[in-house]
Design a protein around this motif. Sequence first.
Motif, mmCIF file in Angstrom:
data_model
loop_
_atom_site.group_PDB
_atom_site.id
_atom_site.type_symbol
_atom_site.label_atom_id
_atom_site.label_comp_id
_atom_site.label_asym_id
_atom_site.label_seq_id
_atom_site.Cartn_x
_atom_site.Cartn_y
_atom_site.Cartn_z
ATOM 1 N N LEU A 134 -0.084 23.446 -9.114
ATOM 2 C CA LEU A 134 -0.647 22.111 -8.923
ATOM 3 C C LEU A 134 -1.944 22.204 -8.139
ATOM 4 C CD1 LEU A 134 -0.468 18.932 -8.712
ATOM 5 C CD2 LEU A 134 0.876 19.287 -6.651
ATOM 6 N N ILE A 135 -2.962 21.526 -8.632
ATOM 7 C CA ILE A 135 -4.164 21.322 -7.824
ATOM 8 C C ILE A 135 -4.130 19.851 -7.407
ATOM 9 C CG2 ILE A 135 -6.687 21.247 -7.814
ATOM 10 C CD1 ILE A 135 -6.658 23.527 -9.839
ATOM 11 N N LYS A 136 -3.964 19.619 -6.113
ATOM 12 C CA LYS A 136 -3.782 18.236 -5.667
ATOM 13 C C LYS A 136 -5.073 17.423 -5.747
ATOM 14 C CE LYS A 136 -1.749 19.532 -1.813
ATOM 15 N NZ LYS A 136 -0.819 19.929 -0.761
ATOM 16 N N GLY A 137 -6.210 18.094 -5.584
ATOM 17 C CA GLY A 137 -7.469 17.354 -5.611
ATOM 18 C C GLY A 137 -7.575 16.419 -4.420
ATOM 19 N N LYS A 138 -8.174 15.272 -4.644
ATOM 20 C CA LYS A 138 -8.301 14.293 -3.554
ATOM 21 C C LYS A 138 -7.000 13.500 -3.449
ATOM 22 C CE LYS A 138 -13.325 13.742 -3.378
ATOM 23 N NZ LYS A 138 -13.517 14.605 -2.199
ATOM 24 N N VAL A 139 -6.411 13.552 -2.267
ATOM 25 C CA VAL A 139 -5.091 12.958 -2.064
ATOM 26 C C VAL A 139 -5.221 11.660 -1.286
ATOM 27 C CG1 VAL A 139 -2.837 13.282 -0.976
ATOM 28 C CG2 VAL A 139 -3.988 15.222 -2.055
ATOM 29 N N LYS A 140 -4.621 10.607 -1.786
ATOM 30 C CA LYS A 140 -4.628 9.335 -1.083
ATOM 31 C C LYS A 140 -3.229 9.050 -0.551
ATOM 32 C CE LYS A 140 -6.079 4.633 -1.211
ATOM 33 N NZ LYS A 140 -6.551 3.460 -1.882
ATOM 34 N N VAL A 141 -3.164 8.706 0.733
ATOM 35 C CA VAL A 141 -1.871 8.368 1.329
ATOM 36 C C VAL A 141 -1.632 6.876 1.086
ATOM 37 C CG1 VAL A 141 -0.597 8.235 3.492
ATOM 38 C CG2 VAL A 141 -2.122 10.164 3.064
ATOM 39 N N VAL A 142 -0.508 6.547 0.477
ATOM 40 C CA VAL A 142 -0.205 5.148 0.184
ATOM 41 C C VAL A 142 1.139 4.760 0.782
ATOM 42 C CG1 VAL A 142 -1.527 5.171 -1.978
ATOM 43 C CG2 VAL A 142 0.915 5.652 -2.036
ATOM 44 N N SER A 143 1.288 3.486 1.077
ATOM 45 C CA SER A 143 2.581 2.998 1.571
ATOM 46 C C SER A 143 3.541 2.910 0.403
ATOM 47 C CB SER A 143 2.421 1.599 2.169
ATOM 48 O OG SER A 143 1.485 1.648 3.222
ATOM 49 N N GLU A 144 4.771 3.299 0.648
ATOM 50 C CA GLU A 144 5.768 3.198 -0.420
ATOM 51 C C GLU A 144 5.911 1.743 -0.847
ATOM 52 O OE1 GLU A 144 7.797 6.319 2.250
ATOM 53 O OE2 GLU A 144 5.940 5.202 2.335
ATOM 54 N N ASN A 145 5.961 1.536 -2.139
ATOM 55 C CA ASN A 145 6.020 0.189 -2.664
ATOM 56 C C ASN A 145 7.223 0.084 -3.601
ATOM 57 O OD1 ASN A 145 5.673 -2.166 -4.112
ATOM 58 N ND2 ASN A 145 3.872 -1.447 -5.223
ATOM 59 N N TYR A 146 8.223 -0.700 -3.181
ATOM 60 C CA TYR A 146 9.448 -0.778 -3.993
ATOM 61 C C TYR A 146 9.478 -2.038 -4.855
ATOM 62 C CZ TYR A 146 10.968 3.181 -1.299
ATOM 63 O OH TYR A 146 11.053 4.438 -0.754
ATOM 64 N N THR A 147 8.328 -2.682 -5.046
ATOM 65 C CA THR A 147 8.303 -3.870 -5.903
ATOM 66 C C THR A 147 7.989 -3.437 -7.331
ATOM 67 O OG1 THR A 147 5.925 -4.248 -5.701
ATOM 68 C CG2 THR A 147 7.336 -5.167 -3.963
ATOM 69 N N THR A 148 7.986 -4.406 -8.228
ATOM 70 C CA THR A 148 7.689 -4.057 -9.618
ATOM 71 C C THR A 148 6.191 -4.142 -9.904
ATOM 72 O OG1 THR A 148 8.238 -6.324 -10.149
ATOM 73 C CG2 THR A 148 9.902 -4.649 -10.645
ATOM 74 N N SER A 149 5.397 -4.622 -8.941
ATOM 75 C CA SER A 149 3.953 -4.560 -9.163
ATOM 76 C C SER A 149 3.480 -3.191 -8.667
ATOM 77 C CB SER A 149 3.224 -5.678 -8.414
ATOM 78 O OG SER A 149 3.575 -5.644 -7.042
ATOM 79 N N TYR A 150 3.409 -2.270 -9.605
ATOM 80 C CA TYR A 150 3.162 -0.879 -9.261
ATOM 81 C C TYR A 150 1.749 -0.653 -8.725
ATOM 82 C CZ TYR A 150 7.290 -0.104 -12.158
ATOM 83 O OH TYR A 150 8.557 -0.138 -12.700
ATOM 84 N N ILE A 151 1.628 0.330 -7.873
ATOM 85 C CA ILE A 151 0.314 0.753 -7.414
ATOM 86 C C ILE A 151 -0.368 1.477 -8.571
ATOM 87 C CG2 ILE A 151 -0.925 2.179 -5.718
ATOM 88 C CD1 ILE A 151 1.694 2.111 -4.014
ATOM 89 N N CYS A 152 -1.634 1.158 -8.813
ATOM 90 C CA CYS A 152 -2.356 1.850 -9.877
ATOM 91 C C CYS A 152 -3.017 3.109 -9.308
ATOM 92 C CB CYS A 152 -3.433 0.947 -10.463
ATOM 93 S SG CYS A 152 -2.725 -0.236 -11.604
ATOM 94 N N PRO A 153 -3.329 4.068 -10.176
ATOM 95 C CA PRO A 153 -4.081 5.228 -9.708
ATOM 96 C C PRO A 153 -5.359 4.788 -8.993
ATOM 97 C CG PRO A 153 -3.296 5.620 -11.936
ATOM 98 C CD PRO A 153 -2.954 4.189 -11.605
ATOM 99 N N SER A 154 -5.694 5.463 -7.907
ATOM 100 C CA SER A 154 -6.871 5.074 -7.118
ATOM 101 C C SER A 154 -8.115 5.757 -7.657
ATOM 102 C CB SER A 154 -6.679 5.485 -5.658
ATOM 103 O OG SER A 154 -5.441 5.021 -5.178
#
Length: 206
Positions: A134-154
Amino acid sequence: GFHPETEESSSLLQRAVSLLHRSYLDSASQGSFQYSQAILVEKDVFLSELKAFAQAKEAAGYSQEELEETFAFLLFDNEEEAKEVCQAGLRVNSSSVSMLGDPAKGVYISKYADFLHPRPWYHGRSGYIVICKLIKGKVKVVSENYTTSYICPSPGYDCHVAVSGGNIPSKTNHCQAFEQSQFYVYEVSGGSTAERPRQICPYIII
């Protein structure tokens, strides 16, 4: 004497096992797992895509640290599933986890080799682990989100990790530790997400 194949496969197994051991979260895991065989599954197309990804990101000014190859892990119940991922690559829409990003736009893969499933491994159970480069590249720390409105790729990033994932106490319950130690990996180009992010390359089935 030894057949070269068996000698080679046993050294592959040793390499894979030491890699897994280095990737445990819980030190008690050292004695808990037994690994019986390792199959090298590198596919040229995935390797060259991993390289192409690294070159493109290097040209975009990524640091050596961001381009460093690490390892991450997937668990499968049967060999067919494991082999399929090694043939077809890790594709979007393959995860039931969704708290770090939309599973339809990226893939999830585990950071630790002993937390590969929301439920603890029970005695006598067996399965197949796919070790991926795996090459992680640029990593963004996000808060866990347990709703159905998913976080989109940053935009501008390649990977999400959980806020709490940086420092998981080994006493955390298994499901939490599993979720908090996931990488959510994606590749966005020209506004659309890749079906299969190039920065993950299946490496060994064990």
